[in-house]
Design a protein around this motif. Structure first.
Motif: not given
Length: 336
Positions: A65-79
Motif C-alpha cells: 500500500c501507499r502510506t502518507v505520514l504527516l507530522v505536526c510541530a510547534s514553533p514555540a521555543a519551549t517545545s
C-alpha cells in the motif's frame, strides 16, 4: 489514522488515569518509532508485535500500500526538543521504501465461447434473449472495470505527486532542523566560552586575593618594623636628653669648680695646679659629653629619615593594595 502526540509527564503534571493514558500513548509511539527505524535501516526483524498500534498499522507500514505520514510541530521555543525529535522521526520515515503495486488483472471475455458454454444450460428453455442481455451486462461490467482501473491509475498518479510534495516539504523541514541544530551548537559553544570566562575571572579573583593577602602581610611586617624603629628612636632621644642633662650638670659643676678655683687663687701653687688639672678634666669631660650629644642628635636624625622612608614605603604599599582591591572588584563585576 490520527495518532496522539507524545506527552512529557514532567511538563503536563497529569496524574491518575490521565497519567496511565499518557504512558500508554508514549509506549505505543515508542514502538512505532522502533518499527520505522527497523524499516528505514532494512533490518531482517521488524518488531510489529510490540504494540497494538503497530499491529493495526502492519499492512500500512510494510504491506502492499501507499502510506502518507504527516507530522505536526510547534514553533514555540519551549517545545524545541519535541520539535527536533518529531523531525528526526519524519526523517527516518522518509527512508522507508515501500514497493506498492496495484492489484489489477485483465480479463478477456470471448462472447462466442461464453455462448457456447451457456448454450447447453439454456437450450431447453430457448432463451436467446436472456443470453444476449447477460452478454450486454458482462460487457458493461468490463467497461466499468476498465473505467475503475483508469480512475485508480489517475488516483495513484495524484498520490505519487502528493508524495513528492511531501518529500520536498520533509527535506525542507530537515534543513530547518539542521539549522536549529547548528544554532543550538553555537549557543552551547557560547555558553562554554562564557563558563571559561567565569572560571578565568574566578582564577583572577583568587590570585588577586592571594596577592592582597601577601601585600597585607608585608604591610603588617613593615608597620611592625616601623614601630620597632620608632621605639629605638624614642630610646635614643631619651638617652640624648640624659646626656644633655649630664652635660649641663657637668657644666654647672665646672662653674662651681671655677668659682672655687677663683676663691682659692691665693692658695698655694700646688692647689692651683690641681684646680687647673681638675678644670681641664671637667672641660674635656664636657667636650666628650657634647660630642656624645651631637652623635645622639645625628643618630636621631638618621632614625627620623629612616622612619620617613618606612612611612613612604607604607603609603606606596597601601596604594598598591588599593589598586589590587579595585582590580579585584573589576574582576568580580566581569565574572557576574
Amino acid at each position: 489514522v490520527d495518532l496522539a502526540g507524545s506527552e512529557r509527564v514532567k511538563k503536563s503534571g497529569v496524574e491518575g488515569a490521565q497519567f496511565k493514558e499518557a504512558t500508554a500513548i508514549n509506549k505505543s509511539l515508542l514502538a512505532l518509532g522502533n518499527v520505522v527505524s527497523a524499516l528505514a535501516s532494512k533490518k531482517t526483524h521488524v518488531p510489529m508485535r510490540d504494540s497494538k498500534l503497530t499491529r493495526i498499522l502492519d499492512g500500512s507500514l510494510g504491506g502492499n500500500c501507499r502510506t502518507v505520514l504527516l507530522v505536526c510541530a510547534s514553533p514555540a521555543a519551549t517545545s524545541a526538543h519535541e520539535t527536533v525529535s518529531t523531525f528526526e522521526f519524519a526523517s527516518r520515515a522518509m527512508r522507508v521504501e515501500v514497493d506498492a503495486k496495484v492489484n489489477a488483472s485483465i480479463v478477456e471475455v470471448d462472447s462466442r465461447a461464453l455462448l457456447r458454454e451457456l448454450a447447453p444450460q439454456h437450450a431447453a428453455e430457448g432463451s436467446s434473449t436472456l443470453l444476449a442481455s447477460e452478454l450486454t451486462d458482462l460487457r458493461r461490467a468490463a467497461g466499468e472495470a476498465a473505467d475503475r482501473d483508469s480512475r485508480h491509475e489517475k488516483e495513484a498518479q495524484r498520490a505519487q505527486s502528493q508524495m513528492q510534495c511531501l518529500l520536498e516539504a520533509s527535506q525542507a523541514v530537515e534543513l530547518q532542523a539542521c539549522r536549529w541544530r547548528e544554532q543550538a551548537a553555537k549557543c552551547e559553544s557560547g555558553q562554554r566560552a562564557a563558563q571559561a570566562e567565569v572560571v578565568e575571572a574566578r582564577r583572577l579573583e583568587w590570585s588577586s586575593q592571594e596577592r592582597a593577602a601577601e601585600l597585607e602581610a608585608s604591610l603588617e611586617m613593615q608597620l611592625q618594623d616601623l614601630g620597632v624603629a620608632r621605639e629605638v628612636a624614642t630610646d635614643a632621644v631619651a638617652q640624648a636628653e640624659l646626656l644633655r642633662f649630664s652635660a649641663e650638670a657637668s657644666e654647672a659643676a665646672a662653674d662651681v669648680l671655677r668659682g672655687e678655683v677663683g676663691d682659692a687663687e691665693a692658695a698655694d701653687a700646688d692647689a692651683e695646679q690641681r684646680g687647673r688639672a681638675f678644670e681641664d678634666s671637667a672641660a674635656w669631660e664636657a667636650a666628650a659629653l657634647r660630642e656624645a650629644v651631637c652623635r645622639a642628635e645625628s643618630q636621631k636624625a638618621a632614625w627620623t629619615a629612616e622612619e620617613e622612608h618606612f612611612e613612604g614605603e607604607a603609603r606606596e604599599t597601601a596604594a598598591q593594595l588599593a589598586e589590587l582591591r579595585a582590580g579585584h572588584e573589576e574582576a568580580l563585576r566581569r565574572g557576574r
